[in-house]
Design a protein around this motif. Sequence first.
Motif, PDB file in Angstrom:
ATOM      1  N   GLU A   8      -5.349   2.948  -9.022  1.00 49.03           N
ATOM      2  CA  GLU A   8      -5.005   3.878 -10.064  1.00 49.03           C
ATOM      3  C   GLU A   8      -5.504   5.402  -9.596  1.00 49.03           C
ATOM      4  OE1 GLU A   8      -2.986   4.038 -12.136  1.00 49.03           O
ATOM      5  OE2 GLU A   8      -2.810   1.822 -12.424  1.00 49.03           O
ATOM      6  N   ARG A  54     -16.324   2.974  -7.241  1.00 47.14           N
ATOM      7  CA  ARG A  54     -14.981   3.718  -7.647  1.00 47.14           C
ATOM      8  C   ARG A  54     -15.358   2.918  -9.410  1.00 47.14           C
ATOM      9  NH1 ARG A  54     -10.339   0.136  -7.533  1.00 47.14           N
ATOM     10  NH2 ARG A  54     -11.352  -1.642  -6.809  1.00 47.14           N
ATOM     11  N   LEU A  73      -1.298   9.009   5.522  1.00 50.10           N
ATOM     12  CA  LEU A  73      -1.380   8.378   4.453  1.00 50.10           C
ATOM     13  C   LEU A  73      -1.941   9.259   3.234  1.00 50.10           C
ATOM     14  CD1 LEU A  73      -1.115   5.877   2.570  1.00 50.10           C
ATOM     15  CD2 LEU A  73      -3.455   5.186   3.387  1.00 50.10           C
ATOM     16  N   SER A 113       3.604   5.592  -2.161  1.00 53.06           N
ATOM     17  CA  SER A 113       3.406   7.033  -1.868  1.00 53.06           C
ATOM     18  C   SER A 113       4.977   7.553  -1.643  1.00 53.06           C
ATOM     19  CB  SER A 113       3.440   7.127  -0.381  1.00 53.06           C
ATOM     20  OG  SER A 113       4.003   6.338   0.406  1.00 53.06           O
ATOM     21  N   ARG A 114       4.986   8.899  -1.582  1.00 53.79           N
ATOM     22  CA  ARG A 114       6.329   9.657  -1.723  1.00 53.79           C
ATOM     23  C   ARG A 114       7.561   8.941  -0.741  1.00 53.79           C
ATOM     24  NH1 ARG A 114       5.049  15.032  -0.671  1.00 53.79           N
ATOM     25  NH2 ARG A 114       2.837  14.411  -0.881  1.00 53.79           N
ATOM     26  N   ASN A 115       7.022   9.148   0.612  1.00 55.84           N
ATOM     27  CA  ASN A 115       8.106   8.776   1.368  1.00 55.84           C
ATOM     28  C   ASN A 115       7.508   7.285   2.122  1.00 55.84           C
ATOM     29  OD1 ASN A 115       6.457  10.752   1.838  1.00 55.84           O
ATOM     30  ND2 ASN A 115       7.820  11.575   3.195  1.00 55.84           N
ATOM     31  N   GLN A 167      -4.564   7.350  -6.801  1.00 54.35           N
ATOM     32  CA  GLN A 167      -4.475   6.336  -5.967  1.00 54.35           C
ATOM     33  C   GLN A 167      -4.636   6.356  -4.723  1.00 54.35           C
ATOM     34  OE1 GLN A 167      -1.753   7.004  -7.307  1.00 54.35           O
ATOM     35  NE2 GLN A 167      -0.048   6.000  -6.539  1.00 54.35           N
ATOM     36  N   LEU A 189       6.556   5.793   5.585  1.00 54.21           N
ATOM     37  CA  LEU A 189       5.230   5.562   5.897  1.00 54.21           C
ATOM     38  C   LEU A 189       4.725   4.107   6.390  1.00 54.21           C
ATOM     39  CD1 LEU A 189       2.342   7.044   5.302  1.00 54.21           C
ATOM     40  CD2 LEU A 189       2.172   6.034   3.344  1.00 54.21           C
ATOM     41  N   ILE A 193      -2.187  -0.673  13.603  1.00 56.39           N
ATOM     42  CA  ILE A 193      -3.141  -1.633  13.117  1.00 56.39           C
ATOM     43  C   ILE A 193      -2.651  -2.838  13.977  1.00 56.39           C
ATOM     44  CG2 ILE A 193      -3.963  -3.198  11.457  1.00 56.39           C
ATOM     45  CD1 ILE A 193      -5.027  -0.520  11.041  1.00 56.39           C
ATOM     46  N   VAL A 230      -8.903   1.942   1.778  1.00 59.00           N
ATOM     47  CA  VAL A 230      -8.458   0.377   2.488  1.00 59.00           C
ATOM     48  C   VAL A 230      -8.151   0.598   3.873  1.00 59.00           C
ATOM     49  CG1 VAL A 230      -6.849  -1.277   2.039  1.00 59.00           C
ATOM     50  CG2 VAL A 230      -8.044  -0.696   0.114  1.00 59.00           C
ATOM     51  N   LEU A 231      -7.189   1.622   4.059  1.00 60.19           N
ATOM     52  CA  LEU A 231      -6.720   1.598   5.565  1.00 60.19           C
ATOM     53  C   LEU A 231      -7.814   2.058   6.330  1.00 60.19           C
ATOM     54  CD1 LEU A 231      -4.176   1.690   7.043  1.00 60.19           C
ATOM     55  CD2 LEU A 231      -4.083   4.238   6.701  1.00 60.19           C
ATOM     56  N   PHE A 288      -9.468  -1.146   7.194  1.00 57.60           N
ATOM     57  CA  PHE A 288      -8.608  -1.785   8.143  1.00 57.60           C
ATOM     58  C   PHE A 288      -8.810  -1.285   9.744  1.00 57.60           C
ATOM     59  CE2 PHE A 288      -5.651  -5.397   6.855  1.00 57.60           C
ATOM     60  CZ  PHE A 288      -6.008  -5.402   5.756  1.00 57.60           C
ATOM     61  N   GLY A 289      -8.438  -0.212   9.691  1.00 55.35           N
ATOM     62  CA  GLY A 289      -8.467   0.614  11.010  1.00 55.35           C
ATOM     63  C   GLY A 289      -9.885   0.539  11.663  1.00 55.35           C
ATOM     64  N   ARG A 318      -1.959  12.639   3.201  1.00 58.80           N
ATOM     65  CA  ARG A 318      -0.897  13.410   2.968  1.00 58.80           C
ATOM     66  C   ARG A 318       0.089  12.842   2.148  1.00 58.80           C
ATOM     67  NH1 ARG A 318      -0.582  18.346   5.825  1.00 58.80           N
ATOM     68  NH2 ARG A 318      -2.765  18.089   5.534  1.00 58.80           N
ATOM     69  N   PHE A 319       0.740  11.874   2.537  1.00 61.81           N
ATOM     70  CA  PHE A 319       2.169  11.306   1.943  1.00 61.81           C
ATOM     71  C   PHE A 319       1.880  10.812   0.425  1.00 61.81           C
ATOM     72  CE2 PHE A 319       4.821  10.500   6.058  1.00 61.81           C
ATOM     73  CZ  PHE A 319       4.586  11.710   5.851  1.00 61.81           C
ATOM     74  N   ALA A 320       0.844   9.986   0.504  1.00 62.90           N
ATOM     75  CA  ALA A 320       0.325   9.194  -0.749  1.00 62.90           C
ATOM     76  C   ALA A 320       0.042  10.375  -1.949  1.00 62.90           C
ATOM     77  CB  ALA A 320      -0.371   8.183  -0.781  1.00 62.90           C
ATOM     78  N   ALA A 321       0.550  10.392  -3.133  1.00 63.20           N
ATOM     79  CA  ALA A 321       0.113  11.366  -4.082  1.00 63.20           C
ATOM     80  C   ALA A 321      -0.470  10.474  -5.227  1.00 63.20           C
ATOM     81  CB  ALA A 321       1.601  11.989  -4.717  1.00 63.20           C
ATOM     82  N   LEU A 370     -11.839  -2.188  11.489  1.00 67.38           N
ATOM     83  CA  LEU A 370     -11.926  -3.328  11.747  1.00 67.38           C
ATOM     84  C   LEU A 370     -11.036  -3.673  12.943  1.00 67.38           C
ATOM     85  CD1 LEU A 370     -13.036  -5.848  10.035  1.00 67.38           C
ATOM     86  CD2 LEU A 370     -10.908  -6.235   9.421  1.00 67.38           C
ATOM     87  N   THR A 386      -8.230   5.245  -3.064  1.00 69.76           N
ATOM     88  CA  THR A 386      -8.298   3.887  -3.009  1.00 69.76           C
ATOM     89  C   THR A 386      -7.687   3.292  -1.715  1.00 69.76           C
ATOM     90  OG1 THR A 386      -8.174   3.725  -5.556  1.00 69.76           O
ATOM     91  CG2 THR A 386      -8.194   1.657  -4.158  1.00 69.76           C
ATOM     92  N   LEU A 387      -6.269   3.717  -1.923  1.00 69.28           N
ATOM     93  CA  LEU A 387      -5.316   3.193  -0.749  1.00 69.28           C
ATOM     94  C   LEU A 387      -5.898   3.881   0.838  1.00 69.28           C
ATOM     95  CD1 LEU A 387      -1.985   4.058  -2.233  1.00 69.28           C
ATOM     96  CD2 LEU A 387      -3.167   1.799  -2.268  1.00 69.28           C
ATOM     97  N   LEU A 439     -14.921   2.437  -2.472  1.00 70.15           N
ATOM     98  CA  LEU A 439     -14.549   1.185  -3.087  1.00 70.15           C
ATOM     99  C   LEU A 439     -15.777   0.511  -3.802  1.00 70.15           C
ATOM    100  CD1 LEU A 439     -12.424  -0.447  -0.316  1.00 70.15           C
ATOM    101  CD2 LEU A 439     -11.564   0.669  -2.309  1.00 70.15           C
ATOM    102  N   LEU A 449       0.954  -1.334   0.194  1.00 69.92           N
ATOM    103  CA  LEU A 449      -0.055  -0.107  -0.039  1.00 69.92           C
ATOM    104  C   LEU A 449       0.979   1.296   0.069  1.00 69.92           C
ATOM    105  CD1 LEU A 449      -3.077   0.175   2.049  1.00 69.92           C
ATOM    106  CD2 LEU A 449      -1.707   2.295   1.890  1.00 69.92           C
TER     107      LEU A 449
END
Lengths: 222, 234
Positions: A222, B69, B135, A157-159, B143, A163, A171, B150-151, B154-155, B137-140, B157, B146-147, B66, A153
């Motif tokens: 995506e 989408r 997440l 991401s960038r870092n 996507q 992460l 979790i 999913v998290l 999970f959280g 903030r970091f993920a660009a 749950l 979606t990520l 989800l 997952l």
Amino acid sequence: MLHALWTHLVKDLRIEWRSREAVNSMLFFALLVVVLFSLAFDPRGAFSREIAGGVLCVATMFASVSALNQAWAREIRHQVLDAQRMAPTPGAELFLAKVLANFLFVSVVQLLLAPVFLVFYNLHVEGQAWQLALVLPLGTWALVANGTFFAALSIRSRNRELLLPLILFPIFMPALLAMVLATTSILTGDSDPTLWIKLLLGYDIIFTTVCLLLFDVVLNAE
Amino acid sequence: MKKIIISLYAVATIVLMVWGFYQAIYVAPEEQTMHEVQRIFYYHVPSAMVAFLFFAVSLIGSIGFLGFRRSRAVWAQISDAWALAGAEVGVVFCTIVLITGPLWGRRAWGIWWTWDARLTTTLVLWLIYVSYLLLRRFAAGPQVQTLAAVLGIFGALDVPIVYMSNRWWRTQHPAPVFGGGPDSGIKDPAMLAAFGWNVLAWLAWGVLILVLRYYVERQQQKIAEHEAQEALNA
């Protein structure tokens, strides 16, 4: 049936056998954590039995993050991951192969670390020692299954290296608690670890199922 | 028209909050064992209720994203905006719970913090949703939705498992005030009224912030979409 799983697993094991990157780095890292904890807490007598379980689990946890970060990074190079996404095999098999491979690596590290641990902390098991053979694999599976999933997952991401622990550790907390309490109660022989083993088993079943169900979503995000 | 409704609603919320404050501080009787300190209850518990409600909104938004989408792009975007808004505002309310709790505990129990089931669960819940925001903030890129969804699943749950594991471990937090057995429930009607008004006031306030945050996120999604379209046309 499960042909893709076997292929991925053999490939990962062969790469590891040739390079020994993951096991070596994890082993040294875990050793460092054990030594650092010994220096920080000065474990002697009964106190060493009290904290040994926690140190072992936390050392495994920190060490496995370094290997899990590498687990998918290897697939990013040369667009291997893109090829795997196009392959007509279920993503769950790819995921399970990665989990099994990393589970074996972490278990090897734990086996090699165990004697060092017994020496450094002057341990002798007061409870039922065979239960450790149940607790440690269950806890490791919880760590590796979630870790492999979240590594996949966070790879987008960038870092990414930063992460993974940030999203994995919150979790993983209930499993860590169960693992530590079960290990401690086996080492000290004070209480019965059955409840915690059951909790670990339940955690493993729930989260492995959800990982398998949602892995395709993460792989094809995506 | 929309602006007028939101302004009226905001005014009503502020009136409610003032009324709730009056009820909690001046009208509600003093508690027998904890005295004045117990009044923090009127802020602590409503905040916790609102936080849990908004985390549930976030979970539903994540599942919705989800689910939609592939089929309905607009619904998916709306779900994602709710998921983000729920998580963000939920974290704010959860932070209030985590601040008011130790303040109360210091006087009532003599300690700031204890690793009891409900405290630990709330803290882990807070950590999980902060990691969710990190997440995001970091993920660009596209996507990230979606990520994050999913998290988010999970959280959510993880929360019951954290709660059960900690309950088996140890418990110090008082038994649930409502639905905790034949002896539970607030007996004094003035206390119950003050509590009810504060739940209402904080819920109204939370919903206001939530809806505003949702609108901001929707606007940002539309801007991003527009920019992507512009880039395609150019």
